[in-house]
Design an enzyme around this catalytic site. Structure first.
Site, mmCIF file in Angstrom:
data_model
loop_
_atom_site.group_PDB
_atom_site.id
_atom_site.type_symbol
_atom_site.label_atom_id
_atom_site.label_comp_id
_atom_site.label_asym_id
_atom_site.label_seq_id
_atom_site.Cartn_x
_atom_site.Cartn_y
_atom_site.Cartn_z
ATOM 1 C CG ASN A 41 -84.281 82.341 -44.588
ATOM 2 O OD1 ASN A 41 -83.451 82.563 -43.712
ATOM 3 N ND2 ASN A 41 -85.580 82.449 -44.376
ATOM 4 C CB CYS A 54 -84.841 80.440 -35.819
ATOM 5 S SG CYS A 54 -83.707 79.943 -37.115
ATOM 6 N N GLY A 111 -97.015 84.332 -46.134
ATOM 7 C CA GLY A 111 -97.517 84.284 -47.508
ATOM 8 C C GLY A 111 -98.462 85.386 -47.930
ATOM 9 N N GLY A 133 -93.708 82.154 -47.617
ATOM 10 C CA GLY A 133 -94.383 82.390 -48.900
ATOM 11 C C GLY A 133 -95.703 81.655 -49.039
ATOM 12 C CG MET A 161 -81.124 84.556 -43.499
ATOM 13 S SD MET A 161 -80.507 84.604 -45.165
ATOM 14 C CE MET A 161 -79.482 86.033 -45.094
ATOM 15 N N GLY A 162 -79.089 81.835 -40.489
ATOM 16 C CA GLY A 162 -78.309 81.528 -39.285
ATOM 17 C C GLY A 162 -78.296 82.674 -38.287
ATOM 18 C CG ASN A 217 -86.919 84.082 -33.766
ATOM 19 O OD1 ASN A 217 -87.541 83.017 -33.731
ATOM 20 N ND2 ASN A 217 -86.132 84.416 -34.777
HETATM 21 C C1 DHB Z 1 -83.786 82.390 -39.796
HETATM 22 C C2 DHB Z 1 -84.485 82.776 -38.672
HETATM 23 C C3 DHB Z 1 -85.850 82.574 -38.620
HETATM 24 O O1 DHB Z 1 -86.596 82.901 -37.532
HETATM 25 C C4 DHB Z 1 -86.506 81.996 -39.698
HETATM 26 O O2 DHB Z 1 -87.811 81.805 -39.653
HETATM 27 C C5 DHB Z 1 -85.790 81.615 -40.827
HETATM 28 C C6 DHB Z 1 -84.424 81.821 -40.864
HETATM 29 C C7 DHB Z 1 -82.312 82.549 -39.851
HETATM 30 O O3 DHB Z 1 -81.762 83.585 -39.459
HETATM 31 O O4 DHB Z 1 -81.649 81.594 -40.293
#
Ligand code: DHB
Length: 289
Positions: free
Chosen positions: A52, A112, A224, A197, A54-55, A109
């Site tokens: 993913n 990401c 996972g 996962g 998501m941003g 965080n």
């Molecule tokens: C996103 C943020 C995260 O910390 C991650 O592990 C995966 C995706 C996100 O929001 O794009």
């Protein structure tokens, strides 16, 4: 715990997860201002987990606080995952969020795998600086979520510990990519995403194992987990707690109940009173042999 990013910020969904057996729930990562996130497609299934990008979509800290105020008084332990693109943004979000009595801990965080914040979690000095500044503001337990996308994750973990983190969350997703066979285009609009996962569990177990040898603060294992056996494996590697993200998406709410049941049966069978006795067991065994 429910891992960060899985559910949005709907207070009633967070409450349902808590009632389904999670000890605490981590929110979606919250930044200083509203953010739409990336364009679709932002998620794709692979044969070994979910990818993913998501941003970091979120309504911003002020709206998040308004939503969570609806749960005030309900005693659900919520851990706020926070991010910012510079130290001032981290400080701002931390300052505002800790005013809510519902928030019992903060998880930073810096990891990401496909946004600007990944640079923080890949650099021991930046990690130390950001954690220190948030530490100065936050009296609550402070967790730092680490990225596996570095050569030496132990070095980053030690920087976070030195800066005053109370626990390390290991690991965030693994930077990854998928390509469409017909068009040759990357499937994710953002090209790169984070893999979660089954594929990342052995990576995470190794990182928890390595961190345990070098830091004194507790480690929260994530990546996972789908069964009680996975949880035991994380504890043996050195975890004191775990988070479930992908497994919740894959198997739904009752994963918490099923895992708790399996853990209790295992502890009974082994005549163990406290699951913390399992933390680092593999290290103890190896040091004696
Ligand atoms: C996103 C943020 C995260 O910390 C991650 O592990 C995966 C995706 C996100 O929001 O794009």
């Amino acid at each position: 715990m429910l891992a960060a990013g899985v559910l949005g910020i709907s207070p009633f969904l967070l409450k349902r997860v808590y009632l389904a057996g999670a000890g605490a729930v981590v929110s979606k990562s919250i930044g200083p201002v509203p953010r739409d996130g990336n364009k679709n497609p932002v998620i794709v299934g692979t044969d070994c987990g979910l990818l993913n990008s998501m941003g970091l979509p979120n309504p911003g800290v002020d709206e998040f606080i308004k939503e969570l105020e609806k749960l005030e008084g309900s005693n659900i332990p919520i851990i706020a995952s926070i991010f910012g693109s510079n130290v001032e943004e981290f400080e701002l979000v931390a300052k505002k969020i800790t005013r809510l009595s519902l928030i019992k801990a903060i998880e930073i965080n810096i990891s990401c795998p496909h946004s600007e914040i990944s640079q923080i979690g890949q650099d021991p000095n930046l990690t130390e600086m950001i954690v220190k500044r948030v530490r100065d503001i936050v009296n609550l337990p402070l967790f730092v979520k680490l990225t596996p996308n570095v050569t030496n994750v132990v070095e980053i973990g030690k920087s976070a510990e030195k800066a005053g983190a109370d626990a390390l969350t290991a690991i965030n997703t693994v930077r990854a990519m998928a390509i469409d066979v017909e068009t040759a285009y990357p499937i994710l609009n953002n090209i790169y995403g984070g893999l979660s996962g089954p594929a990342i569990k052995p990576i995470s177990i190794r990182i928890v194992y390595d961190l345990y040898k070098s830091v004194k603060i507790p480690i929260i294992g994530v990546g996972g987990i789908k069964s009680w056996e996975d949880v035991i494996e994380y504890f043996y590697a050195g975890a004191s707690a775990v988070q479930i993200g992908w497994g919740f998406i894959q198997y739904d709410m009752d994963i918490f109940y099923k895992i708790l049941k399996g853990l209790l049966e295992f502890l009974d069978r082994k005549k163990i009173n406290n699951i913390q006795e399992l933390t680092g067991k593999t290290h103890n065994i190896l040091s004696k042999s």
